[in-house]
Write a protein that holds these residues in place. Structure first.
Motif, PDB file in Angstrom:
ATOM      1  N   VAL A  71     -10.344  -4.152 -17.280  1.00  0.00           N
ATOM      2  CA  VAL A  71      -9.928  -5.255 -17.822  1.00  0.00           C
ATOM      3  C   VAL A  71      -9.613  -6.645 -16.932  1.00  0.00           C
ATOM      4  CG1 VAL A  71      -9.363  -4.518 -19.949  1.00  0.00           C
ATOM      5  CG2 VAL A  71      -7.599  -4.740 -18.289  1.00  0.00           C
ATOM      6  N   MET A  72      -9.457  -6.157 -15.495  1.00  0.00           N
ATOM      7  CA  MET A  72      -9.118  -6.783 -14.477  1.00  0.00           C
ATOM      8  C   MET A  72      -9.669  -8.092 -14.260  1.00  0.00           C
ATOM      9  SD  MET A  72      -5.992  -5.963 -13.571  1.00  0.00           S
ATOM     10  CE  MET A  72      -4.867  -4.632 -13.719  1.00  0.00           C
ATOM     11  N   PRO A  73     -11.025  -8.112 -14.122  1.00  0.00           N
ATOM     12  CA  PRO A  73     -12.121  -9.469 -14.002  1.00  0.00           C
ATOM     13  C   PRO A  73     -12.115 -10.245 -15.400  1.00  0.00           C
ATOM     14  CG  PRO A  73     -13.295  -7.515 -13.545  1.00  0.00           C
ATOM     15  CD  PRO A  73     -11.988  -6.970 -14.274  1.00  0.00           C
ATOM     16  N   ASP A  74     -12.611 -11.481 -15.274  1.00  0.00           N
ATOM     17  CA  ASP A  74     -12.671 -12.318 -16.438  1.00  0.00           C
ATOM     18  C   ASP A  74     -13.740 -11.867 -17.249  1.00  0.00           C
ATOM     19  OD1 ASP A  74     -14.574 -13.091 -14.075  1.00  0.00           O
ATOM     20  OD2 ASP A  74     -14.259 -15.158 -14.591  1.00  0.00           O
ATOM     21  N   VAL A  75     -14.764 -11.032 -16.633  1.00  0.00           N
ATOM     22  CA  VAL A  75     -16.005 -10.577 -17.419  1.00  0.00           C
ATOM     23  C   VAL A  75     -15.913  -9.158 -17.207  1.00  0.00           C
ATOM     24  CG1 VAL A  75     -18.468 -10.547 -17.931  1.00  0.00           C
ATOM     25  CG2 VAL A  75     -17.386 -12.757 -17.397  1.00  0.00           C
TER      26      VAL A  75
ATOM     27  N   GLY B 171     -18.403  -7.863 -21.767  1.00  0.00           N
ATOM     28  CA  GLY B 171     -17.639  -8.626 -22.648  1.00  0.00           C
ATOM     29  C   GLY B 171     -16.369  -9.371 -21.807  1.00  0.00           C
ATOM     30  N   PRO B 172     -15.726 -10.107 -22.430  1.00  0.00           N
ATOM     31  CA  PRO B 172     -14.341 -10.855 -21.776  1.00  0.00           C
ATOM     32  C   PRO B 172     -13.495  -9.951 -21.207  1.00  0.00           C
ATOM     33  CG  PRO B 172     -14.709 -11.444 -24.045  1.00  0.00           C
ATOM     34  CD  PRO B 172     -15.744 -10.595 -23.660  1.00  0.00           C
ATOM     35  N   GLY B 173     -12.916 -10.047 -20.187  1.00  0.00           N
ATOM     36  CA  GLY B 173     -11.753  -9.197 -19.687  1.00  0.00           C
ATOM     37  C   GLY B 173     -10.368 -10.049 -19.773  1.00  0.00           C
ATOM     38  N   LEU B 174      -9.531  -9.715 -18.854  1.00  0.00           N
ATOM     39  CA  LEU B 174      -8.174 -10.488 -18.992  1.00  0.00           C
ATOM     40  C   LEU B 174      -7.932 -11.395 -17.784  1.00  0.00           C
ATOM     41  CD1 LEU B 174      -5.621  -7.721 -20.276  1.00  0.00           C
ATOM     42  CD2 LEU B 174      -6.899  -9.345 -21.462  1.00  0.00           C
ATOM     43  N   GLY B 175      -8.984 -11.346 -16.964  1.00  0.00           N
ATOM     44  CA  GLY B 175      -9.100 -12.309 -16.065  1.00  0.00           C
ATOM     45  C   GLY B 175      -7.905 -12.421 -14.763  1.00  0.00           C
ATOM     46  N   PHE B 176      -7.375 -11.302 -14.370  1.00  0.00           N
ATOM     47  CA  PHE B 176      -6.367 -11.383 -13.203  1.00  0.00           C
ATOM     48  C   PHE B 176      -7.171 -11.532 -11.855  1.00  0.00           C
ATOM     49  CE2 PHE B 176      -4.162  -8.975 -16.708  1.00  0.00           C
ATOM     50  CZ  PHE B 176      -3.047  -9.802 -16.898  1.00  0.00           C
ATOM     51  N   LEU B 177      -8.494 -10.897 -11.983  1.00  0.00           N
ATOM     52  CA  LEU B 177      -9.305 -10.995 -10.771  1.00  0.00           C
ATOM     53  C   LEU B 177     -10.524 -11.460 -11.207  1.00  0.00           C
ATOM     54  CD1 LEU B 177      -9.110 -10.625  -7.660  1.00  0.00           C
ATOM     55  CD2 LEU B 177     -10.082  -8.163  -8.312  1.00  0.00           C
ATOM     56  N   PRO B 178     -10.609 -12.873 -11.147  1.00  0.00           N
ATOM     57  CA  PRO B 178     -12.079 -13.575 -11.822  1.00  0.00           C
ATOM     58  C   PRO B 178     -12.924 -13.455 -10.855  1.00  0.00           C
ATOM     59  CG  PRO B 178     -10.341 -15.129 -11.455  1.00  0.00           C
ATOM     60  CD  PRO B 178      -9.760 -13.639 -11.046  1.00  0.00           C
ATOM     61  N   GLY B 179     -14.200 -13.550 -11.128  1.00  0.00           N
ATOM     62  CA  GLY B 179     -15.541 -13.730 -10.219  1.00  0.00           C
ATOM     63  C   GLY B 179     -15.878 -12.320  -9.753  1.00  0.00           C
ATOM     64  N   VAL B 180     -15.709 -11.404 -10.175  1.00  0.00           N
ATOM     65  CA  VAL B 180     -15.920  -9.893  -9.667  1.00  0.00           C
ATOM     66  C   VAL B 180     -16.255  -9.197 -10.664  1.00  0.00           C
ATOM     67  CG1 VAL B 180     -14.260 -10.283  -7.593  1.00  0.00           C
ATOM     68  CG2 VAL B 180     -13.579  -8.849  -9.800  1.00  0.00           C
ATOM     69  N   VAL B 181     -16.915  -7.880 -10.315  1.00  0.00           N
ATOM     70  CA  VAL B 181     -17.006  -6.831 -11.438  1.00  0.00           C
ATOM     71  C   VAL B 181     -16.380  -5.571 -11.024  1.00  0.00           C
ATOM     72  CG1 VAL B 181     -18.738  -5.346 -12.796  1.00  0.00           C
ATOM     73  CG2 VAL B 181     -19.237  -7.824 -12.430  1.00  0.00           C
ATOM     74  N   ILE B 182     -15.609  -4.694 -11.901  1.00  0.00           N
ATOM     75  CA  ILE B 182     -15.202  -3.624 -11.647  1.00  0.00           C
ATOM     76  C   ILE B 182     -15.569  -2.400 -12.437  1.00  0.00           C
ATOM     77  CG2 ILE B 182     -12.823  -2.515 -11.362  1.00  0.00           C
ATOM     78  CD1 ILE B 182     -11.650  -5.377 -10.713  1.00  0.00           C
TER      79      ILE B 182
ATOM     80  N   ALA C 223     -24.704  -4.268 -14.062  1.00  0.00           N
ATOM     81  CA  ALA C 223     -23.569  -5.536 -14.524  1.00  0.00           C
ATOM     82  C   ALA C 223     -23.397  -6.623 -13.519  1.00  0.00           C
ATOM     83  CB  ALA C 223     -22.100  -4.631 -14.391  1.00  0.00           C
ATOM     84  N   LEU C 224     -23.543  -6.235 -12.410  1.00  0.00           N
ATOM     85  CA  LEU C 224     -23.581  -7.390 -11.501  1.00  0.00           C
ATOM     86  C   LEU C 224     -24.615  -8.350 -11.383  1.00  0.00           C
ATOM     87  CD1 LEU C 224     -21.280  -8.372  -9.089  1.00  0.00           C
ATOM     88  CD2 LEU C 224     -22.856  -7.022  -7.477  1.00  0.00           C
ATOM     89  N   ALA C 225     -25.627  -7.916 -11.742  1.00  0.00           N
ATOM     90  CA  ALA C 225     -26.976  -8.650 -11.928  1.00  0.00           C
ATOM     91  C   ALA C 225     -27.012  -9.576 -13.004  1.00  0.00           C
ATOM     92  CB  ALA C 225     -28.390  -7.753 -11.928  1.00  0.00           C
ATOM     93  N   GLN C 226     -26.213  -9.359 -14.024  1.00  0.00           N
ATOM     94  CA  GLN C 226     -25.990 -10.056 -15.203  1.00  0.00           C
ATOM     95  C   GLN C 226     -25.151 -11.233 -15.182  1.00  0.00           C
ATOM     96  OE1 GLN C 226     -26.116  -7.943 -18.918  1.00  0.00           O
ATOM     97  NE2 GLN C 226     -26.416  -5.951 -17.716  1.00  0.00           N
ATOM     98  N   GLN C 227     -24.303 -11.086 -13.948  1.00  0.00           N
ATOM     99  CA  GLN C 227     -23.103 -12.000 -13.861  1.00  0.00           C
ATOM    100  C   GLN C 227     -23.418 -13.091 -12.720  1.00  0.00           C
ATOM    101  OE1 GLN C 227     -20.929 -11.900 -16.272  1.00  0.00           O
ATOM    102  NE2 GLN C 227     -22.182 -10.273 -17.128  1.00  0.00           N
ATOM    103  N   PRO C 228     -22.663 -14.292 -12.981  1.00  0.00           N
ATOM    104  CA  PRO C 228     -22.506 -15.082 -11.765  1.00  0.00           C
ATOM    105  C   PRO C 228     -21.789 -14.594 -10.632  1.00  0.00           C
ATOM    106  CG  PRO C 228     -21.671 -16.291 -13.756  1.00  0.00           C
ATOM    107  CD  PRO C 228     -21.772 -14.859 -14.096  1.00  0.00           C
ATOM    108  N   ALA C 229     -20.991 -13.522 -10.754  1.00  0.00           N
ATOM    109  CA  ALA C 229     -20.194 -12.884  -9.784  1.00  0.00           C
ATOM    110  C   ALA C 229     -21.012 -12.185  -8.755  1.00  0.00           C
ATOM    111  CB  ALA C 229     -19.396 -11.729 -10.243  1.00  0.00           C
ATOM    112  N   VAL C 230     -20.906 -12.255  -7.678  1.00  0.00           N
ATOM    113  CA  VAL C 230     -21.461 -11.550  -6.437  1.00  0.00           C
ATOM    114  C   VAL C 230     -20.741 -10.389  -5.887  1.00  0.00           C
ATOM    115  CG1 VAL C 230     -22.707 -13.619  -5.905  1.00  0.00           C
ATOM    116  CG2 VAL C 230     -20.493 -13.265  -4.540  1.00  0.00           C
ATOM    117  N   LEU C 231     -19.669 -10.020  -6.018  1.00  0.00           N
ATOM    118  CA  LEU C 231     -18.838  -8.944  -5.793  1.00  0.00           C
ATOM    119  C   LEU C 231     -18.814  -7.838  -6.724  1.00  0.00           C
ATOM    120  CD1 LEU C 231     -16.296 -10.416  -3.183  1.00  0.00           C
ATOM    121  CD2 LEU C 231     -18.396  -8.948  -2.489  1.00  0.00           C
ATOM    122  N   GLY C 232     -19.229  -6.557  -6.522  1.00  0.00           N
ATOM    123  CA  GLY C 232     -18.797  -5.519  -7.427  1.00  0.00           C
ATOM    124  C   GLY C 232     -18.107  -4.495  -6.759  1.00  0.00           C
ATOM    125  N   PHE C 233     -17.299  -3.954  -7.595  1.00  0.00           N
ATOM    126  CA  PHE C 233     -16.220  -2.870  -6.823  1.00  0.00           C
ATOM    127  C   PHE C 233     -16.059  -1.406  -7.750  1.00  0.00           C
ATOM    128  CE2 PHE C 233     -14.603  -6.952  -5.412  1.00  0.00           C
ATOM    129  CZ  PHE C 233     -14.467  -6.659  -4.150  1.00  0.00           C
ATOM    130  N   GLY C 234     -16.622  -0.515  -7.223  1.00  0.00           N
ATOM    131  CA  GLY C 234     -16.784   0.845  -7.871  1.00  0.00           C
ATOM    132  C   GLY C 234     -15.470   1.628  -7.337  1.00  0.00           C
TER     133      GLY C 234
END
Length: 280
Positions: A137-141, A160-171, A187-198
């Motif tokens: 839930v840390m990202p905005d999406v 879906g919407p997250g809580l947005g503590f670290l916006p602009g990424v996917v986790i 997931a990353l391909a569907q978002q404006p975000a360019v950084l994904g963290f696994g």
């Protein structure tokens, strides 16, 4: 200290963190939350066993020396304005989201008074931690759910919407253990975000302002799409295979850092080059 000077700290855990031994990751959370003066609130919205899960974390955090640890159990959105919960959050130095189902966290808490209070406290320097669903839930999406161990396709992941503590990424979490690289890329391909963290299990990325430090026994896999030269997202149907060309992949174990602004890994205080040295 003004908001611009306040450090914003997150401890984002890939799940299954050690709770019995040295507890390296949870120890770091307690230390950053104030050590023996830490006042920790455990958010159990994600789990259907709030008392059992919450009391387990109470035992760990108290054993590590936290001064005060209490559970905030929110079962419905009506609980999102609980005066008792708001009082505990306003006094807390650390807020910790447990694992479970990330959709439960957002459906119960997002846009409630508790959500607003936690964000306010975060801006004031309170440390926010989360494991598994609490990490998602840390990202905005966020990734709501999706298939593991498969090649990237649009259909394999729901966002879906997250809580947005670290916006602009996917986790994503439980990363290497559940083979989720395809899911993260999808997931990353569907978002404006360019950084994904696994994030692997018993591993965390500790975020301080714009820098990440990896701690724990596994690794954090970073997919950087900021310089992608081609993808076929606009050309394919949802069940067809994704193509992505020019993405960068970093795999960072304990002790490595990463700069969220420059997108460069850091080792021993030095930023690593993104291109090999010219040997000609």
């Amino acid at each position: 200290m003004s908001e611009s000077q306040t450090k914003r700290q997150l401890v984002i855990i890939g799940g299954a963190e050690d709770k019995e031994g040295d507890c390296q990751i949870l120890r770091e959370f307690v230390r950053r939350a104030g050590g023996t003066k830490a006042r920790i609130v455990i958010m159990t919205a994600a789990t259907e066993l709030p008392r059992e899960v919450g009391e387990n974390y109470i035992r760990v955090f108290e054993r590590l020396g936290a001064e005060d640890v209490r559970i905030v159990d929110t079962e419905t959105r009506e609980d999102g304005s609980s005066s008792t919960a708001l009082e505990a959050i306003n006094k807390a130095t650390g807020v910790f989201f447990t694992g479970g189902d990330q959709a439960r966290i957002t459906s119960i808490l997002k846009d409630t008074e508790i959500d607003a209070a936690i964000h306010k406290r975060f801006s004031e320097g309170v440390v926010i931690g989360g494991t598994s669903a609490g990490a998602a839930v840390m990202p905005d999406v966020m990734i709501v759910e999706g298939d593991s161990e498969t090649n990237p396709r649009i259909e394999i992941v729901d966002m879906g919407p997250g809580l947005g503590f670290l916006p602009g990424v996917v986790i994503d979490q439980h990363f290497s253990q559940r083979g989720r690289l395809g899911r993260l890329i999808s997931a990353l391909a569907q978002q404006p975000a360019v950084l994904g963290f696994g994030i692997d299990e018993n591993t965390a990325m500790v975020v301080t302002d714009n820098q990440i430090e990896v701690i724990g026994e596994g690794s954090v896999t970073i997919v950087d799409e900021s310089e992608v030269i081609h993808n076929n997202v606009d050309e394919i149907l949802k069940d067809e295979a994704l193509a992505i060309c020019g993405a960068r992949l970093h795999i960072l174990p304990h002790g490595y850092k990463f700069d969220l602004k420059t997108h460069r890994p850091i080792l021993n205080g030095q930023s690593l080059p993104l291109q090999p040295a010219n040997t000609q």
